[in-house]
Design a protein around this motif. Structure first.
Motif, PDB file in Angstrom:
ATOM      1  N   ALA A   1      15.210 -24.469 -10.258  1.00 59.35           N
ATOM      2  CA  ALA A   1      13.966 -24.116 -10.943  1.00 59.35           C
ATOM      3  C   ALA A   1      12.811 -23.997  -9.950  1.00 59.35           C
ATOM      4  O   ALA A   1      11.994 -23.063 -10.026  1.00 59.35           O
TER       5      ALA A   1
ATOM      6  N   VAL B 142      10.583 -20.002 -15.743  1.00 55.63           N
ATOM      7  CA  VAL B 142      11.831 -20.737 -15.964  1.00 55.63           C
ATOM      8  C   VAL B 142      11.792 -21.428 -17.325  1.00 55.63           C
ATOM      9  O   VAL B 142      10.923 -22.258 -17.589  1.00 55.63           O
TER      10      VAL B 142
ATOM     11  N   HIS C  40       9.060 -28.972 -13.102  1.00 60.68           N
ATOM     12  CA  HIS C  40       9.782 -27.782 -12.639  1.00 60.68           C
ATOM     13  C   HIS C  40      10.088 -26.741 -13.719  1.00 60.68           C
ATOM     14  O   HIS C  40      10.569 -25.658 -13.374  1.00 60.68           O
ATOM     15  N   ILE C  41       9.835 -27.053 -14.981  1.00 62.01           N
ATOM     16  CA  ILE C  41      10.198 -26.145 -16.071  1.00 62.01           C
ATOM     17  C   ILE C  41       8.935 -25.633 -16.752  1.00 62.01           C
ATOM     18  O   ILE C  41       8.014 -26.396 -17.021  1.00 62.01           O
TER      19      ILE C  41
END
Length: 357
Positions: free
Chosen positions: A94, A104, A123-124
């Motif tokens: 990601a 993402v 990270h998302i």
């Protein structure tokens, strides 16, 4: 080019080559990736959990894919399953994608969200979680104790760290929950989702590790009887009537026609009505890459190649893929006619999320 109209395979030589070249892919907005082939749920409508030999994507695979994504202008990657959070390098993937400006999305059953809340928040970009109904129904379908409680706790843990993260829900309609659509909408609100979408369970294809020829005993655990379809239609009409505000606001993602199509899908399975393909242009605007590296035009059609043998552009524009798109008549293709999960990509569209699950 209208990708919903197929070009008949006629002629040869320069004209034939020109006809095939019309189906070359130079821009690919959406890629769906399964980074792990196993799952930590045991859902009745899916056989992925039966896979015994683990396969997962590696960093070197994502490095190669990123070079291809840059060439193809990929703007959105959806991590799906199996359960993508089973891959220990998921958040490395990601991070690599987001560093290149790629959105993402994580599609998850949510059992690991609480444990991995910090990584998800960092990270998302957005989440899509599987929601099968109120707690009793959801847990029964997932065949995991306290599955809904764990999903709720995971969502809350992520939202505490990233308050603005969008979390949407997706419900697969089948025998265990067909009469609980309104209760599912309420549950979606209760656990803090931004929206909920519905799709019919696939009972015809070999996708999701299903057998090529389903035994009747397995199909009957998912598909509906005639009486149950009648009840589903009544539930859908009640949802349309009593949750009108939710449809109007987009909290229930589907239009009235798409909700009614869910019941029609089960009537097709019973042989009562003829199957009709939904609008779709997925093979020209997206691709699905599984944990083994196989590249498919969507979840349901056969692989066109493998990223371990060729680069992604080479697979997508190789002879097999060009011939597939050239010959594909979506209106008549039996796989397309039974599809429960189509994508009709529009560059400026804002409601494509539900279509790539």
């Amino acid at each position: 080019m209208n990708t919903l109209v197929s070009i008949s395979p006629e002629g040869s030589g320069p004209d034939r080559n020109e006809s095939l070249r019309a189906h070359r892919i130079t821009s690919l907005p959406i890629v769906v990736i399964s980074p792990h082939n196993q799952c930590n749920c045991r859902c009745v409508m899916c056989d992925i959990w039966k896979i015994r030999e683990a396969q997962e994507m590696q960093i070197v695979d994502m490095e190669r894919l990123l070079r291809s994504f840059n060439r193809l202008g990929v703007r959105w990657v959806v991590f799906t399953g199996g359960e993508p959070q089973l891959n220990a390098r998921l958040f490395d993937f990601a991070g690599m994608l987001r560093s290149e400006g790629v959105r993402v999305t994580l599609l998850t059953a949510g059992l690991l969200l609480e444990d991995q809340a910090e990584e998800v928040a960092n990270h998302i970009d957005d989440l899509i979680v599987s929601l099968d109904g109120p707690a009793t129904i959801h847990d029964r379908i997932r065949r995991v104790p306290r599955a809904l409680d764990r999903l709720r706790a995971g969502i809350q843990a992520v939202q505490r760290l990233k308050t603005a993260i969008t979390v949407r829900g997706r419900c697969t309609v089948q025998k265990t929950n067909y009469n609980a659509l309104r209760a599912t909408v309420q549950t979606a609100k209760d656990i803090g989702l931004w929206s909920i979408s519905f799709l019919a369970a696939d009972v015809t294809s070999a996708a999701f590790n299903h057998p090529q020829d389903w035994p009747a005993s397995q199909r009957n655990q998912i598909a509906l009887t005639l009486r149950e379809v009648d009840e589903l239609e009544a539930e859908i009409e009640a949802l349309i009537t009593f949750n009108e505000a939710d449809l109007r606001s987009g909290f229930v993602v589907e239009s009235v026609d798409k909700l009614r199509r869910i019941a029609r899908h089960f009537r097709v399975c019973l042989g009562e009505v003829e199957a009709v393909s939904p609008p779709c242009n997925a093979p020209w605007h997206s691709t699905v890459i599984d944990a083994s590296g196989n590249v498919r035009p969507c979840f349901f059609h056969q692989p066109l190649g493998n990223i371990h043998d060729q680069s992604l552009p080479e697979v997508l524009n190789g002879p097999r893929a060009l011939q597939f798109r050239h010959d594909l008549n979506i209106a008549m293709n039996p796989v397309c006619r039974n599809c429960v999960c189509s994508l009709h990509y529009q560059p400026e569209g804002s409601r494509v999320v539900k279509s790539v699950l």
